[in-house]
Design an enzyme around this catalytic site. Structure first.
Site, PDB file in Angstrom:
ATOM      1  N   ASP A  83      86.507  91.556  83.361  1.00 17.88           N
ATOM      2  CA  ASP A  83      85.521  92.502  83.873  1.00 17.88           C
ATOM      3  C   ASP A  83      85.660  92.649  85.397  1.00 17.88           C
ATOM      4  O   ASP A  83      85.467  91.681  86.135  1.00 17.88           O
ATOM      5  CB  ASP A  83      84.129  91.970  83.523  1.00 17.88           C
ATOM      6  CG  ASP A  83      83.049  92.990  83.788  1.00 17.88           C
ATOM      7  OD1 ASP A  83      83.350  94.029  84.407  1.00 17.88           O
ATOM      8  OD2 ASP A  83      81.910  92.753  83.359  1.00 17.88           O
TER       9      ASP A  83
ATOM     10  N   CYS B  47      83.639  97.752  75.703  1.00 18.68           N
ATOM     11  CA  CYS B  47      83.397  96.684  76.687  1.00 18.68           C
ATOM     12  C   CYS B  47      81.895  96.469  76.775  1.00 18.68           C
ATOM     13  O   CYS B  47      81.171  96.810  75.825  1.00 18.68           O
ATOM     14  CB  CYS B  47      84.048  97.018  78.034  1.00 18.68           C
ATOM     15  SG  CYS B  47      83.399  98.491  78.844  1.00 18.68           S
TER      16      CYS B  47
ATOM     17  N   ASN C 182      80.511 100.049  79.411  1.00 19.36           N
ATOM     18  CA  ASN C 182      81.172 101.353  79.184  1.00 19.36           C
ATOM     19  C   ASN C 182      81.261 102.184  80.468  1.00 19.36           C
ATOM     20  O   ASN C 182      81.202 103.416  80.420  1.00 19.36           O
ATOM     21  CB  ASN C 182      80.487 102.149  78.054  1.00 19.36           C
ATOM     22  CG  ASN C 182      81.291 103.349  77.542  1.00 19.36           C
ATOM     23  OD1 ASN C 182      80.722 104.330  77.069  1.00 19.36           O
ATOM     24  ND2 ASN C 182      82.604 103.313  77.637  1.00 19.36           N
TER      25      ASN C 182
ATOM     26  N   CYS D 236      83.454 100.647  83.171  1.00 19.90           N
ATOM     27  CA  CYS D 236      84.656 100.152  83.866  1.00 19.90           C
ATOM     28  C   CYS D 236      85.845 100.055  82.904  1.00 19.90           C
ATOM     29  O   CYS D 236      86.706 100.937  82.873  1.00 19.90           O
ATOM     30  CB  CYS D 236      84.400  98.795  84.524  1.00 19.90           C
ATOM     31  SG  CYS D 236      83.093  98.806  85.769  1.00 19.90           S
ATOM     32  N   ARG D 237      85.893  98.992  82.103  1.00 21.88           N
ATOM     33  CA  ARG D 237      87.094  98.725  81.314  1.00 21.88           C
ATOM     34  C   ARG D 237      87.351  99.723  80.205  1.00 21.88           C
ATOM     35  O   ARG D 237      88.473 100.240  80.066  1.00 21.88           O
ATOM     36  CB  ARG D 237      87.035  97.302  80.738  1.00 21.88           C
ATOM     37  CG  ARG D 237      87.123  96.235  81.808  1.00 21.88           C
ATOM     38  CD  ARG D 237      86.718  94.886  81.261  1.00 21.88           C
ATOM     39  NE  ARG D 237      85.299  94.833  80.928  1.00 21.88           N
ATOM     40  CZ  ARG D 237      84.691  93.812  80.358  1.00 21.88           C
ATOM     41  NH1 ARG D 237      85.391  92.746  80.027  1.00 21.88           N
ATOM     42  NH2 ARG D 237      83.395  93.851  80.120  1.00 21.88           N
ATOM     43  N   SER D 238      86.325 100.003  79.381  1.00 19.29           N
ATOM     44  CA  SER D 238      86.615 100.861  78.222  1.00 19.29           C
ATOM     45  C   SER D 238      86.861 102.325  78.586  1.00 19.29           C
ATOM     46  O   SER D 238      87.735 102.952  77.977  1.00 19.29           O
ATOM     47  CB  SER D 238      85.559 100.706  77.117  1.00 19.29           C
ATOM     48  OG  SER D 238      84.278 101.046  77.571  1.00 19.29           O
TER      49      SER D 238
HETATM   50  P1  4NP Z   1      82.392  97.073  81.879  1.00 23.98           P
HETATM   51  O1  4NP Z   1      81.818  96.414  83.224  1.00 23.98           O
HETATM   52  O2  4NP Z   1      81.848  96.239  80.734  1.00 23.98           O
HETATM   53  O3  4NP Z   1      83.868  96.940  82.018  1.00 23.98           O
HETATM   54  O4  4NP Z   1      81.890  98.506  81.862  1.00 23.98           O
HETATM   55  C1  4NP Z   1      80.458  96.191  83.445  1.00 23.98           C
HETATM   56  C2  4NP Z   1      79.672  97.213  83.897  1.00 23.98           C
HETATM   57  C3  4NP Z   1      78.334  96.991  84.148  1.00 23.98           C
HETATM   58  C4  4NP Z   1      77.784  95.733  83.951  1.00 23.98           C
HETATM   59  C5  4NP Z   1      78.592  94.717  83.473  1.00 23.98           C
HETATM   60  C6  4NP Z   1      79.914  94.939  83.219  1.00 23.98           C
HETATM   61  N1  4NP Z   1      76.420  95.489  84.229  1.00 23.98           N
HETATM   62  O5  4NP Z   1      75.976  94.344  84.123  1.00 23.98           O
HETATM   63  O6  4NP Z   1      75.682  96.438  84.568  1.00 23.98           O
END
Ligand code: 4NP
Length: 152
Positions: free
Chosen positions: A123, A8, A11, A13-15
């Site tokens: 997300d 994702c 790294n 939340c989703r992954s």
């Molecule tokens: P992820 O979510 O891609 O599912 O881990 C996010 C986590 C952090 C950020 C964006 C998306 N960020 O902008 O810090």
């Protein structure tokens, strides 16, 4: 040994939720599989998963607190059979990063779920607990589909 990398943006939340759901789904399976997760971005390298992601996983009997964020690297394209991206932005980044001799097949996470091909795991980072629950349900569907398919 078959291996999957979940990818994702951050790294956190989703992954990691996808990695946790896959580890849980395959825990009672004797199929030798390797799972890992990574992000395209570098903001959260070394960080544990977002507290809300840890909570929704814990609520479903899955402990992801020990995972630490890392950024995808060139070596991953040789190491993994399959790299599954959460959304189309992640998929585009993956396609641009992939070396010409990449071994890994590249797809969206929800491409693994019959009837949900082409859909994104949205997300939840800027969302609330409902968004994290929906994310958990999506990645659990991916894990269940992988378990049923057995070979990728
Ligand atoms: P992820 O979510 O891609 O599912 O881990 C996010 C986590 C952090 C950020 C964006 C998306 N960020 O902008 O810090």
């Amino acid at each position: 040994m078959q291996s999957i990398l979940f990818l994702c943006l951050g790294n956190i939340c989703r992954s990691p939720l996808a990695e946790g759901a896959a580890r849980a789904a395959f825990a009672r399976s004797r199929l030798p599989k390797e799972f890992d997760s990574a992000g395209t971005g570098d903001w959260h390298i070394g960080h544990p998963p977002d507290k809300r992601a840890q909570a929704v996983a814990r609520d479903h009997g899955c402990d992801i607190s020990g995972l630490r964020a890392r950024q995808i690297k060139a070596d991953d394209f040789a190491r993994f059979d399959l790299i599954l991206a959460a959304d189309t932005a992640n998929l585009r980044d993956l396609q641009q990063l992939a070396p010409p001799d990449s071994r890994a097949r590249i797809a969206l996470m929800l491409d693994m779920v019959p009837g949900r091909e082409g859909e994104a795991v949205t997300d939840p980072y800027y969302g609330d607990n409902t968004d994290f629950l929906r994310c958990w349900q999506d990645v659990s569907a991916v894990a269940a589909a992988l378990l049923v398919q057995k070979s990728w």
